[in-house]
Each structure stands twice: as structure tokens, then as C-alpha cells.
Write a protein that holds these residues in place. Structure first.
Motif, PDB file in Angstrom:
ATOM      1  N   ARG A  55      -1.921   5.477  -6.197  1.00  0.00           N
ATOM      2  CA  ARG A  55      -3.304   5.302  -6.610  1.00  0.00           C
ATOM      3  C   ARG A  55      -3.765   6.536  -7.357  1.00  0.00           C
ATOM      4  NH1 ARG A  55      -7.675   4.456  -2.122  1.00  0.00           N
ATOM      5  NH2 ARG A  55      -6.707   2.411  -2.005  1.00  0.00           N
ATOM      6  N   GLU A  63      -7.928   2.439   9.862  1.00  0.00           N
ATOM      7  CA  GLU A  63      -6.989   2.745   8.783  1.00  0.00           C
ATOM      8  C   GLU A  63      -6.087   3.938   9.087  1.00  0.00           C
ATOM      9  OE1 GLU A  63      -8.526   2.726   4.744  1.00  0.00           O
ATOM     10  OE2 GLU A  63     -10.280   1.587   5.372  1.00  0.00           O
ATOM     11  N   LYS A 118      -9.238   3.908   1.626  1.00  0.00           N
ATOM     12  CA  LYS A 118     -10.242   3.462   0.655  1.00  0.00           C
ATOM     13  C   LYS A 118     -11.359   4.492   0.545  1.00  0.00           C
ATOM     14  CE  LYS A 118      -9.383  -1.442   1.585  1.00  0.00           C
ATOM     15  NZ  LYS A 118      -9.949  -2.696   2.168  1.00  0.00           N
ATOM     16  N   ASP A 119     -11.839   4.956   1.687  1.00  0.00           N
ATOM     17  CA  ASP A 119     -12.911   5.956   1.713  1.00  0.00           C
ATOM     18  C   ASP A 119     -12.920   6.608   3.090  1.00  0.00           C
ATOM     19  OD1 ASP A 119     -15.158   7.512   1.605  1.00  0.00           O
ATOM     20  OD2 ASP A 119     -16.569   5.879   1.197  1.00  0.00           O
ATOM     21  N   LEU A 137       0.831  -1.207   0.000  1.00  0.00           N
ATOM     22  CA  LEU A 137       0.000   0.000   0.000  1.00  0.00           C
ATOM     23  C   LEU A 137       0.858   1.246   0.000  1.00  0.00           C
ATOM     24  CD1 LEU A 137      -2.737   1.448   0.359  1.00  0.00           C
ATOM     25  CD2 LEU A 137      -2.409   1.208   2.819  1.00  0.00           C
ATOM     26  N   ALA A 147     -16.745   5.277  -4.040  1.00  0.00           N
ATOM     27  CA  ALA A 147     -15.924   5.639  -2.882  1.00  0.00           C
ATOM     28  C   ALA A 147     -14.961   6.761  -3.203  1.00  0.00           C
ATOM     29  CB  ALA A 147     -15.149   4.413  -2.390  1.00  0.00           C
ATOM     30  N   ASP A 148     -14.569   6.884  -4.471  1.00  0.00           N
ATOM     31  CA  ASP A 148     -13.578   7.881  -4.852  1.00  0.00           C
ATOM     32  C   ASP A 148     -14.192   9.109  -5.499  1.00  0.00           C
ATOM     33  OD1 ASP A 148     -11.465   6.539  -3.841  1.00  0.00           O
ATOM     34  OD2 ASP A 148     -10.961   5.508  -5.694  1.00  0.00           O
TER      35      ASP A 148
END
Length: 320
Positions: free
Chosen positions: A13, A311, A234-235, A8, A20-21
């Protein structure tokens, strides 16, 4: 030998069109956990670093590239060049400092602004039987309230009703005014955990019921443990968020309860003021604060407050 680093952190990204994006399409950059720290042998000498996997240490960016600045605010002002160098440093396996040699500081110190949002969780409004706000309710803390992720919270003599509030915070990465919602996330460097410590007597009954003084005593803004770049999440609006006092869970919700999300807050506040790198936003708290318990519960000397967001991490502060 290069240290193992989670994929990660090494990946890049690019924004996409997934739900989510949404609003992230103009944002690209490395997925990293940026920190401010000092070496225990050099207390007072602030450095910017990148966290490796748990227990593996911190990459000292100034040691890797002497042209990089010492503080996070100055680092963010370098823009894309600084982020690219941080990613190179992370990938290199060089300039690693052992965690035993490091004291983590707040991800940002001395920001120009600390912007706070009140009544921004639906479930927190229900807890108070309060209407859902139609516009963001904005107040502030003074930057001097900021303290580290593991530093003490000092009970002021002036208040007997000091309360906890776990909050998702975000940090501005580049300068902007009149920012559009669809571009807003490209102005956000990343997210962190905050505790909006609050003296309820001063917030609710003193000083004309204006919130500022009750929110801004010294040490009333623990922040950290890292600035997690937007690309690493991720979100940010679907994360578990909780607070524990002496091990007992007192707040437990999800950032999907936020009424006004990051994009809206950036666009809203940037109507009034120019946002600058390092500016901190606290986005509101879920239900479970002490003042609305029956009977009310407030912090006392010796309490340990842990604020956690999935996260991102945990901050842990002892009340003195």
C-alpha cells in the motif's frame, strides 16, 4: 506448493491523500505481521518471522535468508532491505514453521527506550474528572518490564494494588531526531498491543508520586502478539480497544479517543531524544481501569487478563 496468504499481506500500500492516511504519504512498504519467536525445540534462540493466516504458521526469515539478523531490533535496523526480504519470504511459501513448534515472544525485546504517555484518552480523563492535557505527559518503563503476549504477570510482594491498562503501542522503525509531524509515520515500523500493568500504590502514593517505579516491575509490560506494519492498518486511530479480566469486559473504547496521536507523539518526544529502531511507545489507556472503580478492583493470583485491539490481535496473560 505455495501456502494461501491473505491478499492484505501480499499487497503493497502506497500512502494516499485520504483522511485516514493523513501523515502517511511518505510511507510505503509491505503489509505484514512481523513476530519474534523461538522454536520450542530451541528455547532461547530468538528468530524474526512473518505470520501467515491464522493457523498456517510463521515464516522463519533467517531460514529464508541467512544474512538477516535474529532479533527484531536488529531486523528493523536493516531498514528497507529487511522489509523487502521479509515480503519476498512471505510470498515464497518457503521456510514455514508450524504454530505448534513456535512460542511467540514480545515483538521487540531489549529496546533502547520504552516511552509511555499518560492521560491520553479523552474518555479516561472524563472518568477521573481530570482536565484534558495540553501537552503529552511522558513517563517510561524500563525495557526489563517487557514480557511476551502469553507470558505470566507476576504480582510483586511490594504492591497490593496491581491494575490493568490496555494500550495501543507502536514501534519505531528508523532513527530520527526533531521529526516533523507530517513525516512521523514514516518513522513507525508498526503497531502492537500492550498492557501497561501498574502498581497504583507506588504510582499514586509512594516515591514522591513519580510514576516510574509503579510502572516498571518485572513483567509489567506484556506486548504482542505481532508488530503489524503501518501499511496493514486502515487507520490506527480508529480501532476498537478493550480489556477483559476473567472474561468480563472492563475497558471498551476506540483509539479515536486519543488526545495526542502517533504523529504528534513521535514529533514531540523526538525533540528531546533521538528515536532508534525498536523503541517502543505506549500511547495511553481508555477508561475502565480498576483503581477508579467503586470500590477499586485490583488483580489477584489466578486472574486472566486479555487485551485486544481490532486488526492487531489479543494478548492473554495469567496473573501469578
Amino acid at each position: 506448493m505455495r501456502l494461501p496468504i491473505r491478499s492484505l499481506l501480499c499487497s503493497w500500500r502506497l500512502g494516499n491523500s485520504s483522511t485516514a492516511d493523513t501523515g502517511r504519504r511518505q510511507l510505503s512498504g509491505p503489509a505484514m505481521r512481523l513476530v519474534q519467536f523461538c522454536r520450542r525445540s530451541e528455547e532461547g534462540a530468538v528468530r524474526v518471522g512473518v505470520e501467515l493466516d491464522a493457523g498456517q504458521g510463521v515464516v522463519d526469515l533467517r531460514d529464508f535468508d541467512s544474512s538477516l539478523p535474529n532479533t527484531m531490533r536488529e531486523f528493523l535496523e536493516t531498514g528497507e532491505r529487511g522489509m523487502e526480504q521479509a515480503h519476498r519470504a512471505l510470498s515464497s511459501g518457503k521456510s514455514v514453521v508450524s504454530l505448534s513448534e513456535v512460542r511467540l515472544l514480545p515483538p521487540v525485546t531489549a529496546p533502547e527506550k520504552v516511552v509511555c504517555v499518560g492521560m491520553n484518552y479523552r474518555d479516561h480523563c472524563l472518568e477521573q474528572n481530570a482536565p484534558i492535557p495540553k501537552e503529552p505527559i511522558i513517563f517510561s518503563k524500563f525495557p526489563s518490564a517487557i514480557t511476551g503476549p502469553y507470558d505470566d504477570i507476576t504480582l510483586p510482594e511490594e504492591s497490593k494494588e496491581v491494575d490493568w491498562e490496555v494500550e495501543l503501542a507502536f514501534i519505531i522503525g528508523r532513527k530520527g531526531k526533531h521529526i516533523k509531524e507530517e513525516e512521523a509515520l514514516s518513522f513507525v515500523a508498526g503497531f502492537t498491543v500492550a498492557n501497561d500493568v501498574s502498581a497504583r500504590d507506588w504510582q499514586m502514593r509512594r516515591n514522591g508520586k513519580q510514576w516510574l517505579l509503579g510502572k516498571t516491575f518485572d513483567s509489567f509490560c506484556p506486548l504482542g502478539p505481532a508488530l503489524v506494519t503501518t501499511a496493514a492498518l486502515k487507520d490506527p486511530h480508529n480501532l476498537g480497544i478493550r480489556c477483559r479480566v476473567n472474561g468480563d469486559t472492563v475497558q471498551d473504547s476506540n483509539t479515536n479517543q486519543m488526545i495526542f496521536r502517533t504523529e504528534k507523539l513521535v514529533a514531540w518526544v523526538s525533540q528531546f531524544v533521538t528515536l532508534c529502531p525498536g523503541d517502543v511507545f505506549l500511547t495511553g489507556t481508555p477508561p475502565g481501569v480498576g483503581v477508579f472503580r467503586k470500590p477499586p478492583v485490583f488483580l489477584k493470583k489466578g486472574d486472566v487478563v486479555e487485551c485486544e485491539i481490532d486488526e492487531i490481535g489479543v494478548i492473554r496473560n495469567t496473573v501469578i
